[in-house]
Design a protein around this motif. Structure first.
Motif, PDB file in Angstrom:
ATOM      1  N   ALA A  63      28.763  44.522  34.449  1.00  0.00           N
ATOM      2  CA  ALA A  63      30.113  44.620  34.984  1.00  0.00           C
ATOM      3  C   ALA A  63      31.027  43.613  34.321  1.00  0.00           C
ATOM      4  O   ALA A  63      32.177  43.903  34.009  1.00  0.00           O
ATOM      5  N   THR A  64      30.499  42.401  34.089  1.00  0.00           N
ATOM      6  CA  THR A  64      31.304  41.364  33.462  1.00  0.00           C
ATOM      7  C   THR A  64      31.705  41.758  32.050  1.00  0.00           C
ATOM      8  O   THR A  64      32.812  41.493  31.602  1.00  0.00           O
ATOM      9  N   LYS A  65      30.808  42.443  31.343  1.00  0.00           N
ATOM     10  CA  LYS A  65      31.068  42.776  29.956  1.00  0.00           C
ATOM     11  C   LYS A  65      32.017  43.951  29.789  1.00  0.00           C
ATOM     12  O   LYS A  65      32.789  43.999  28.857  1.00  0.00           O
ATOM     13  N   SER A  66      31.927  44.958  30.712  1.00  0.00           N
ATOM     14  CA  SER A  66      32.674  46.168  30.432  1.00  0.00           C
ATOM     15  C   SER A  66      33.552  46.658  31.567  1.00  0.00           C
ATOM     16  O   SER A  66      34.690  47.019  31.360  1.00  0.00           O
ATOM     17  N   ALA A  67      33.032  46.666  32.800  1.00  0.00           N
ATOM     18  CA  ALA A  67      33.741  47.360  33.863  1.00  0.00           C
ATOM     19  C   ALA A  67      35.036  46.703  34.316  1.00  0.00           C
ATOM     20  O   ALA A  67      36.047  47.375  34.430  1.00  0.00           O
ATOM     21  N   PRO A  68      35.062  45.395  34.600  1.00  0.00           N
ATOM     22  CA  PRO A  68      36.244  44.830  35.238  1.00  0.00           C
ATOM     23  C   PRO A  68      37.534  45.033  34.472  1.00  0.00           C
ATOM     24  O   PRO A  68      38.565  45.250  35.066  1.00  0.00           O
ATOM     25  N   ALA A  69      37.476  44.970  33.112  1.00  0.00           N
ATOM     26  CA  ALA A  69      38.711  45.079  32.342  1.00  0.00           C
ATOM     27  C   ALA A  69      39.411  46.396  32.628  1.00  0.00           C
ATOM     28  O   ALA A  69      40.606  46.441  32.872  1.00  0.00           O
ATOM     29  N   GLU A 128      42.838  47.098  34.838  1.00  0.00           N
ATOM     30  CA  GLU A 128      43.997  47.833  34.336  1.00  0.00           C
ATOM     31  C   GLU A 128      44.518  48.790  35.401  1.00  0.00           C
ATOM     32  O   GLU A 128      45.725  48.913  35.605  1.00  0.00           O
ATOM     33  N   THR A 129      43.599  49.470  36.067  1.00  0.00           N
ATOM     34  CA  THR A 129      43.995  50.389  37.131  1.00  0.00           C
ATOM     35  C   THR A 129      44.673  49.639  38.265  1.00  0.00           C
ATOM     36  O   THR A 129      45.684  50.087  38.813  1.00  0.00           O
ATOM     37  N   LEU A 130      44.139  48.470  38.615  1.00  0.00           N
ATOM     38  CA  LEU A 130      44.694  47.691  39.712  1.00  0.00           C
ATOM     39  C   LEU A 130      46.039  47.061  39.361  1.00  0.00           C
ATOM     40  O   LEU A 130      46.765  46.622  40.252  1.00  0.00           O
ATOM     41  N   ARG A 131      46.372  47.008  38.084  1.00  0.00           N
ATOM     42  CA  ARG A 131      47.687  46.508  37.668  1.00  0.00           C
ATOM     43  C   ARG A 131      48.673  47.646  37.424  1.00  0.00           C
ATOM     44  O   ARG A 131      49.849  47.401  37.159  1.00  0.00           O
ATOM     45  N   SER A 132      48.194  48.877  37.492  1.00  0.00           N
ATOM     46  CA  SER A 132      49.028  50.014  37.130  1.00  0.00           C
ATOM     47  C   SER A 132      49.835  50.519  38.323  1.00  0.00           C
ATOM     48  O   SER A 132      49.728  50.008  39.435  1.00  0.00           O
ATOM     49  N   TYR A 133      50.635  51.554  38.060  1.00  0.00           N
ATOM     50  CA  TYR A 133      51.368  52.245  39.122  1.00  0.00           C
ATOM     51  C   TYR A 133      50.849  53.671  39.259  1.00  0.00           C
ATOM     52  O   TYR A 133      51.567  54.573  39.672  1.00  0.00           O
ATOM     53  N   ASP A 134      49.570  53.854  38.910  1.00  0.00           N
ATOM     54  CA  ASP A 134      48.926  55.163  38.947  1.00  0.00           C
ATOM     55  C   ASP A 134      48.316  55.379  40.328  1.00  0.00           C
ATOM     56  O   ASP A 134      47.174  55.012  40.589  1.00  0.00           O
ATOM     57  N   HIS A 144      34.201  44.764  49.602  1.00  0.00           N
ATOM     58  CA  HIS A 144      35.362  44.546  50.462  1.00  0.00           C
ATOM     59  C   HIS A 144      36.542  43.981  49.671  1.00  0.00           C
ATOM     60  O   HIS A 144      37.699  44.358  49.913  1.00  0.00           O
ATOM     61  N   ILE A 145      36.260  43.106  48.721  1.00  0.00           N
ATOM     62  CA  ILE A 145      37.347  42.537  47.923  1.00  0.00           C
ATOM     63  C   ILE A 145      37.975  43.603  47.028  1.00  0.00           C
ATOM     64  O   ILE A 145      39.208  43.694  46.924  1.00  0.00           O
ATOM     65  N   VAL A 146      37.148  44.431  46.387  1.00  0.00           N
ATOM     66  CA  VAL A 146      37.685  45.487  45.526  1.00  0.00           C
ATOM     67  C   VAL A 146      38.481  46.498  46.348  1.00  0.00           C
ATOM     68  O   VAL A 146      39.554  46.945  45.941  1.00  0.00           O
ATOM     69  N   ARG A 147      37.970  46.857  47.523  1.00  0.00           N
ATOM     70  CA  ARG A 147      38.724  47.756  48.399  1.00  0.00           C
ATOM     71  C   ARG A 147      40.043  47.106  48.824  1.00  0.00           C
ATOM     72  O   ARG A 147      41.086  47.769  48.874  1.00  0.00           O
ATOM     73  N   GLY A 148      39.998  45.821  49.131  1.00  0.00           N
ATOM     74  CA  GLY A 148      41.221  45.125  49.511  1.00  0.00           C
ATOM     75  C   GLY A 148      42.255  45.150  48.401  1.00  0.00           C
ATOM     76  O   GLY A 148      43.438  45.427  48.634  1.00  0.00           O
ATOM     77  N   LYS A 149      41.823  44.875  47.178  1.00  0.00           N
ATOM     78  CA  LYS A 149      42.739  44.889  46.037  1.00  0.00           C
ATOM     79  C   LYS A 149      43.341  46.275  45.829  1.00  0.00           C
ATOM     80  O   LYS A 149      44.540  46.424  45.566  1.00  0.00           O
ATOM     81  N   THR A 150      42.487  47.294  45.925  1.00  0.00           N
ATOM     82  CA  THR A 150      42.942  48.658  45.687  1.00  0.00           C
ATOM     83  C   THR A 150      43.931  49.099  46.758  1.00  0.00           C
ATOM     84  O   THR A 150      44.977  49.691  46.459  1.00  0.00           O
TER      85      THR A 150
END
Length: 238
Positions: free
Chosen positions: A27-33, A37-43, A65-71
């Motif tokens: 996840a550190t190498k590939s997924a979060p980036a 991007e999705t979490l910074r977008s307006y999509d 829970h943190i990822v759901r919170g961010k989303t």
């Protein structure tokens, strides 16, 4: 909607939620980036798709829970910009709840604390009763943020936002807010929102309309789908 990105979300979220060290490294190498991007977008569609995948996951850990919170927070922000107040409030309240669940698992999670503080702060703007309910909660969490990590960018963002939005009688200081947002924009040049906060601060200052207009026009030239920039342009008639 970016369908390629949306199709990748199940794998990305799965990588984020896993508790094994091997998958954590992946996840550190590939997924979060890409997810970031999705979490910074307006999509909105991509964010909704991410939530659906998170809901289908059986994982029950801090990261989920943190990822759901961010989303949910980002989704609520977009809904608020679109004028969908009811939906925005529901999303932001759900975000705050996710962060509260995360804090129940790890009371030292600064990311969960900061996320909840930001959700409470936005909720406090939804009318007088919401302000009375969520405003003190936002300030309580912000106090903890200042005590624990005063120089973290989340803390500095909250401080700058409070100074931008509060009346002078209650600690508002647009000039200091502008300084804070300018520094954050330099530190995070790829963030789509910080330039807009800089523009908003200029727009609130006497004689700052032209600078604000230049910044907003520049943002919209690069990113025509930036709803925040469109909102500020309309709000201040730039």
């Amino acid at each position: 909607m970016n369908m390629k990105r949306l199709r990748l979300l199940p794998a990305l979220i799965g990588a984020l939620l896993t508790t094994t060290s091997q998958m954590g490294q992946a996840a550190t190498k590939s997924a979060p980036a890409t997810l970031e991007e999705t979490l910074r977008s307006y999509d909105e569609s991509a964010l909704t798709g991410a939530l659906e995948q998170l809901s289908s996951s059986k994982a029950n850990n801090l990261n989920r829970h943190i990822v759901r919170g961010k989303t949910l927070f980002r989704l609520g922000f977009i809904q608020e910009l679109k004028g969908e107040k009811k939906e925005a409030r529901e999303s932001l309240e759900a975000a705050a709840e996710e962060y509260t669940k995360a804090l129940a698992m790890d009371t030292s999670s600064f990311e969960a604390l900061a996320g909840r503080a930001m959700a409470y702060q936005r909720l406090s703007t939804f009318g007088f009763s919401a302000g009375a309910s969520f405003g003190p909660k936002a300030l309580k969490d912000l106090k903890k943020m200042r005590e624990n990590r005063p120089n973290h960018h989340y803390t500095r963002f909250m401080d700058s936002y409070m100074k931008l939005m509060a009346p002078a009688l209650f600690g508002g200081d647009v000039a200091e807010a502008l300084e804070g947002f300018e520094q954050l924009r330099k530190e995070f040049p790829n963030d789509p929102d910080f330039p807009v906060y800089v523009a908003k601060a200029h727009a609130k200052m006497k004689g700052g309309e032209n600078t604000a207009r230049e910044i907003i026009d520049s943002v919209l030239t690069r990113s025509p789908d930036n709803l925040f920039a469109k909102h500020v342009k309309e709000e201040y008639k730039l």
